[in-house]
Design an enzyme around this catalytic site. Structure first.
Site, PDB file in Angstrom:
ATOM      1  N   ASP A   1     -22.672 -30.127   8.044  1.00 10.81           N
ATOM      2  CA  ASP A   1     -21.945 -29.671   9.223  1.00 10.81           C
ATOM      3  C   ASP A   1     -21.503 -30.916   9.973  1.00 10.81           C
ATOM      4  OD1 ASP A   1     -21.044 -27.746  11.174  1.00 10.81           O
ATOM      5  OD2 ASP A   1     -22.663 -28.492  12.438  1.00 10.81           O
TER       6      ASP A   1
ATOM      7  N   ASP B   1     -27.401 -27.932  12.704  1.00 11.91           N
ATOM      8  CA  ASP B   1     -28.239 -27.911  13.901  1.00 11.91           C
ATOM      9  C   ASP B   1     -27.901 -26.761  14.837  1.00 11.91           C
ATOM     10  OD1 ASP B   1     -25.780 -28.762  14.756  1.00 11.91           O
ATOM     11  OD2 ASP B   1     -26.497 -30.543  15.808  1.00 11.91           O
TER      12      ASP B   1
ATOM     13  N   THR C   1     -20.442 -31.592  13.200  1.00  5.85           N
ATOM     14  CA  THR C   1     -21.003 -31.830  14.522  1.00  5.85           C
ATOM     15  C   THR C   1     -22.518 -31.975  14.430  1.00  5.85           C
ATOM     16  OG1 THR C   1     -19.234 -30.494  15.466  1.00  5.85           O
ATOM     17  CG2 THR C   1     -21.108 -30.995  16.884  1.00  5.85           C
TER      18      THR C   1
END
Length: 832
Positions: free
Chosen positions: A336, A588, A338
């Protein structure tokens, strides 16, 4: 938490009743009104005195969440094993019938078991300490204040606050809701989030994907729905491990071979041969003990335990031990953007008004949007930092006293790709705004998208601020008729270590796929800056084929994917797995949970939401993506080295079984006493295996552990047994008279040692200085036993004459040549 139009006012018309929330809905017993705290507690929470009363009554969330096995379980698992029982019985027999040197194998087992217990205890302490560091602390209201407390301190009636990414830790009833959307997929399998209103039940194990609110705890401890799941998901769970299951399979076959062979050997030595009883018992035991690969299980446990300790020092929490092995088998890593390639924070670099909008007015809108969300995501936080509440914003008449009143708020959702709010402005007019992905809010072909595309190609993130007609902001058609007002250009902070990590994966032939909810071109530009191979191959997930096979092809052909929904992330992982890939997923945010759960290995950042940490097998507590190569390297070290040393152990098992069969068939004395095989096992297997198991190893783990080990161990064991028994038979014809059996045993021991040493020399390749030194030291150790008189007597090893010892050496040389040929043949036919 500030209440808004969507909470307990009850003025909003409730939607149609929704189906019962899974079978476990029945588990939510109706809560009697007297069991709940007064409604005032919704605002202030419990008092200290009320908490103390509930703790005294045992109404506390006391579910034990362990991060590893208890000390008692560790001792039991290492001591009470099938093979320890067999060896223990044989050891007791030997203590009564033979000299102490024939009982050395028992002391070796005690030492091995002790090492296993100590290492796993060290790993347990590391896991426990890291689990405390990584433990999420929910926010509850106590004495009118919001405080963070450990999960196990929550009591019945506590008011627990919720925000995006928070996990519901106990069962309860919603007291406040601000566009609260809860994902119950971990409980129900339903991927769509459920909108919660005051009075709705929430269940432990679910998590918040959007909005916020608070709930009152109605079930705590073992009564909570997910309590049993939590105990079952205790972090020492042995999820699928090819290494462990392979060793179990090997031990099962060893047991089947060992039982009939041992019975035949006992009959042969005690009944057919009319020898000294004690000597016959000793030689029988000497034939049974080496059949057991007792050190293999120990070394596997020690290797895993040391891996946990090593990774713990790097602030990496391995919640399931076989995850170390699993990540070593990974050939595709889905990242991911970000929080993984970029740091959590962003900066507003520019605001571009559109359609003649007033810049100061745009700033006021952004300022008001920032203050409308008590739990902003990273993008909105960057806007808040750039336009804080109370800032004059360049327009003197607008200060904090002139702030706009929020009439409706829509928190950001990764599914819809925007957030929004409605305001009553200082002059009394109403306005409603959306802030989010331009390519979602604007129709296809809008000329503004060309300008945005140019910014995306520079790796910048662009949000569109659009004015929308007043109405339901959370309606599916809320963006219809919107008027673009401004572009907010954000610059993401790249992680300084991300480029090196991506380079590492490329060198290790691990494909990297960047999957993001952001614009694909923008994500590709960021990945390109970090040197990701294939970063130019981008795909907008809205154009992704839905057929699993076509999706798998698209996943293999492209490296960067944008505008990916949470469900698509899950589908992408499944598509890759359908092609035989072993997939790791990092993330996250709550939008990553479904994919993390379905991936072969889920990796969460320590600062990520509690939901992601709960489902991930590996948590990077230092939030550093650069730790991941250490985990991969540790897994490769464990698997590669255990595969190597397993060949050593199983070669011994094969030659021991075959020697016993040959002895039974030929009706001769078993050539070895236990002391001889203890010496050989220590020098050719035990000591070198321990060092080889902990050595660096960067080879990617290969499948079919049992086949890979046995295809080398079986020919090696057959060659060793044949060479040894040949020497023994030649020696029986060469020697005669008193002391002949000891001389025959010594010659056979020499052949077996040299042959086993050659197996060790092959396994130790490729050679480094310390590997050469290790093999040489083992050879020197045996030489010392042969030349030091008291060691000759202790181990009953004495080479008699020169003809037979050199014959034994010649047979061992021929066996070594056969070993080289067989290993190369197996390597060519089946691959290394």
């Amino acid at each position: 938490m500030t209440q808004r139009a969507l909470d307990s006012s009850g003025e909003q018309t409730p939607g149609p009743s929704r189906p019962a929330m899974i079978d476990a809905g029945a588990e939510l017993d109706p809560v009697h009104p007297m069991d709940l705290p007064p409604s005032a507690h919704d605002a202030t929470g419990l008092t200290t005195a009320e908490v103390a009363e509930r703790v005294a009554r045992g109404e506390v969330n006391d579910v034990p969440v362990r991060s590893s096995r208890s000390l008692t379980e560790i001792v039991r698992a290492n001591v009470f094993t099938r093979f320890n029982l067999i060896i223990g019985v044989l050891w007791v027999i030997m203590l009564f019938v033979a000299p102490i040197q024939d009982s050395l194998f028992g002391f070796v087992i005690v030492a091995n078991t002790g090492i296993g217990i100590i290492q796993e205890w060290r790993a347990k302490k590391t896991l426990d300490s890291l689990a405390v560091i990584g433990e999420a602390k929910p926010t509850v209201r106590r004495d009118g204040k919001a405080v963070e407390i450990p999960t196990h301190e929550i009591v019945l009636g506590d008011v627990v606050e919720l925000g995006p990414g928070d996990k519901v830790v106990v069962d309860g009833t919603v007291a406040e809701a601000d566009s609260l959307e809860v994902d119950e997929s971990l409980l129900t399998g339903e991927a769509d989030p459920v909108l919660k209103r005051p009075g709705d039940p929430v269940m432990s194990g679910s998590f918040v994907v959007a909005g916020g609110g608070a709930f009152t705890a109605t079930k705590v401890g073992r009564e909570a729905y997910a309590a049993q799941l939590a105990e079952e998901a205790s972090r020492f769970t042995l999820v699928h491990s090819e290494l462990r299951s392979g060793i179990s399979t090997i031990l099962k076959y060893v047991t089947w071979m060992m039982v009939p062979t041992a019975i035949g050997l006992i009959i042969s030595q005690l009944v057919v041969k009319d020898n000294n009883f004690k000597d016959s018992v000793a030689r029988t035991v000497g034939g049974i003990v080496p059949m057991i690969p007792e050190g293999l299980v120990l070394l596997t446990s020690v290797a895993f335990a040391i891996g946990v300790v090593r990774l713990g020092r790097k602030q990496c929490l391995v919640q399931e031990l076989p995850a170390i092995e699993g990540l070593a088998r990974v050939d595709v890593v889905c990242l991911d953007k970000t929080g993984t390639l970029t740091e959590g924070g962003m900066d507003v670099t520019e605001v571009r008004p559109l359609n003649g909008s007033d810049e100061a007015y745009v700033h006021q809108v952004l300022r008001s949007l920032g203050s409308s969300d008590p739990r902003p995501n990273a993008s909105l936080q960057a806007i808040i930092d750039a336009y804080p509440a109370g800032d004059q914003g360049g327009k003197g008449e607008q200060g904090e006293e002139a702030s706009w009143a929020v009439t409706e708020a829509l928190p950001f959702s990764s599914a819809r790709k925007y957030s929004g709010a409605a305001f009553t402005e200082t002059d009394g007019t109403s306005s409603a705004w959306l802030l989010g992905a331009p390519d979602v809010l604007l129709p296809e072909g809008d000329p503004t998208l060309d300008e945005i595309e140019h910014l995306n190609q520079q790796g910048l993130r662009v949000l569109l601020l659009a004015r929308v007609p007043s109405g339901e902001l959370d309606a599916p058609d809320a963006a219809e008729g919107d008027v673009p007002t401004a572009l907010v250009v954000l610059e993401q902070r790249l992680r300084p270590d991300a480029a090196e990590t991506l380079k590492y994966f490329a060198q290790q032939n691990v494909a990297t796929k960047v999957i993001s909810g952001d614009n694909a071109v923008s994500v590709g530009a960021v990945a390109g800056k970090l040197g990701l191979a294939g970063a130019e191959n981008t795909l907008d997930a809205r154009k992704m084929p839905t057929d699993p096979d076509d999706m798998a092809t698209a996943m293999e052909q492209n490296a960067v994917f944008g505008r990916v929904t949470p469900q698509q992330k899950r589908d992408m992982v499944a598509a890759l797995q359908s092609r035989g890939h072993t997939v790791a997923m990092t993330g996250d945010g709550v939008n990553d949970v479904l994919a993390l759960k379905d991936a072969d290995i889920g990796v969460s950042m320590g600062s990520g939401s509690e939901a992601t940490r709960a489902v991930a097998q590996i948590v990077l507590l230092n939030n550093s993506f650069a730790t991941l190569p250490s985990v991969v390297a540790e897994g490769r070290r464990v698997i590669g080295n255990i595969t190597r040393v397993a060949t050593l152990f199983l070669t011994k098992t094969v030659y021991s079984v075959l020697l016993a069969i040959l002895v039974v068939c030929t009706q001769v004395e078993y050539p070895f006493l236990p002391r001889h095989l203890t010496l050989l096992s220590t020098l050719t297997i035990g000591v070198p295996a321990f060092f080889l198991a902990l050595a660096p190893n960067k080879e990617r783990a290969q499948p079919h552990f049992v086949r890979r080990v046995m295809r080398y161990a079986i020919p090696s064991g057959v060659i060793a047994a044949t060479a040894t028994f040949t020497t023994y038979l030649v020696a029986r014809h060469h020697y005669a008279g008193p002391g002949a059996l000891e001389a025959e045993t010594s010659a056979a021991t020499l052949t077996l040692f040299l042959t086993s040493m050659w197996v060790l020399a092959i396994i130790a390749r490729p050679y480094t200085w310390w590997r050469i030194a290790l093999v040489a030291a083992m050879g020197l150790g045996f030489l010392i036993v042969l030349v030091v008189p008291w060691l000759q007597d202790f181990f009953a090893l004495k080479l008699v004459g020169t003809t037979m010892p050199w014959t034994a050496v010649g047979i061992a040389v021929a066996a070594a040549a056969l070993l080289e040929f067989s290993w190369r043949l197996v390597g060519r036919r089946f691959g290394a």
